[in-house]
Design a protein around this motif. Structure first.
Motif: not given
Length: 384
Positions: A15-27
């Motif tokens: 829940k504390g993931a950064t925007e870059d971490e979210i983008k990378k996970a989705y990719r």
């Protein structure tokens, strides 16, 4: 319906993931479950959409805040997962790729500028079918010889001569779309449209088939078997997917839309799923009672007992003897409604007249006060 998974769980981030971490996970997930890598795999397609839904919410600070506070029942509800994605289709999902893949060809060539190259879809065909009430009751399979576009017999639908290869479209570079940039009072504006060179497919044929001119289709005939479910009604449309005109260059076939017409029936009147039968009862049976036969839509006969003193206008309801509800629009079957009328002969012989003259003198044949009042009330209600 399966319970929705938490968006953080879908992307595998905290829940504390950064925007870059979210983008990378989705990719990572988008690459793994991309439809081009998993053709025909419905489970992969659902995982792909699920990840896109999660990314749509979590990468947007406002949506993420609402989700963290209220979950799926947030005040922004009514959308894709309750957050504005109900109108999101596959093109909308691929439009995200400009963000996570850098805005161009991206991974493996899919994603494009904002959408995938598209296959041509053949046009739909329309047919009318006239059904009897008996066919509607049971459901029926109809066969039609349909003239339509079929895959070219020479190139088998590819649109290319044997040995010819496709080339990446030089106009859109395989994306299937072109971008127009125009100057407006608000600054530079960009709009996208289907590439006119390849018509959105992303490729062009080097040597076109001489038989079909590169379209991949020709005129032909096909015998199509169409299953029409029980319970359909006048004006309904039965959609038969994939049996319409063939799409150009091995594209997607269109559908056949079957418009239902209903023949009049000499025995029954249809009232939605109920059937109405008008029973003309002879006077002796109405007075004395007795057994009568009632026809059914299946062609059989039902024996029912009429009580002595049955009055004209009496209604009997035989439960479950009507028409079935069409699949997806209800359950069970309607009823068979029997409206009773009493037959009065137009001509009588001398013996019959003498017998009836005797009946005329009997108070029992003059009708009691309660019956007269009941008839009067029916007429009063009718005219009011």
């Amino acid at each position: 319906m399966a319970q929705k998974r938490d968006y953080y769980e879908v992307l595998g981030v905290s829940k504390g993931a950064t925007e870059d971490e979210i983008k990378k996970a989705y990719r990572t997930i988008a690459i793994k479950y991309h439809p081009d890598r998993n053709p025909g795999n419905k489970e992969a397609e659902e995982r792909f959409k699920e990840a896109a839904e999660a990314y749509d919410v979590l990468h947007d600070p406002q949506k993420r805040q609402q989700y963290d506070q209220f979950g799926f029942d947030g005040p922004m509800g009514g959308g894709f997962g309750g957050f504005g994605g109900a109108s999101m289709n596959m093109d909308d999902i691929f439009s995200m790729f400009g963000d996570i893949f850098g805005g161009h060809a991206g991974f493996g060539g899919f994603g494009g500028a904002s959408r995938r190259p598209q296959k041509h879809r053949g046009s739909d065909l329309r047919l009318k079918v006239r059904l009897s009430l008996n066919e509607i009751s049971q459901g029926v399979t109809k066969k039609f010889k349909v003239r339509k576009d079929i895959a070219c017999s020479h190139c088998h639908g590819s649109g290319a001569e044997a040995g010819s290869t496709d080339e990446i479209c030089p106009t859109c570079h395989g994306s299937g779309v072109i971008t127009h940039t125009t100057q407006s009072i608000f600054g530079m504006m960009q709009t996208q449209g289907t590439c006119p060179t390849c018509n959105g497919t992303g490729h062009v044929i080097k040597n076109k088939c001489k038989h079909c001119g590169g379209t991949g289709v020709e005129k032909g005939e096909e015998v199509v078997e169409i299953n029409i479910p029980a319970g359909v009604a006048e004006g309904m449309v039965v959609n038969v997917p994939g049996k319409g005109n063939a799409g150009h260059n091995n594209g997607i076939n269109g559908d056949i839309q079957v418009f239902i017409e209903e023949e009049e029936n000499d025995t029954f009147i249809r009232d939605e799923n109920d059937l109405i039968y008008n029973l003309l009862l002879d006077f002796p049976t109405a007075a004395l009672g007795g057994e009568v036969e009632i026809p059914t839509i299946e062609g059989t006969k039902l024996k029912i007992k009429m009580e002595s003193g049955t009055q004209p206008g009496k209604t009997l309801r035989l439960r479950g003897k009507g028409l079935p509800a069409v699949q997806g629009y209800g359950r069970g079957r309607g009823d068979l409604v029997v409206n009773v009328s009493v037959y009065v002969p137009k001509t009588l012989n001398r013996e019959e007249k003498e017998t009836l003259e005797k009946f005329r003198q009997s108070d029992n044949f003059k009708g009691d006060t309660a019956t007269k009042q009941s008839i009067f009330q029916k007429f009063k209600n009718y005219f009011n």
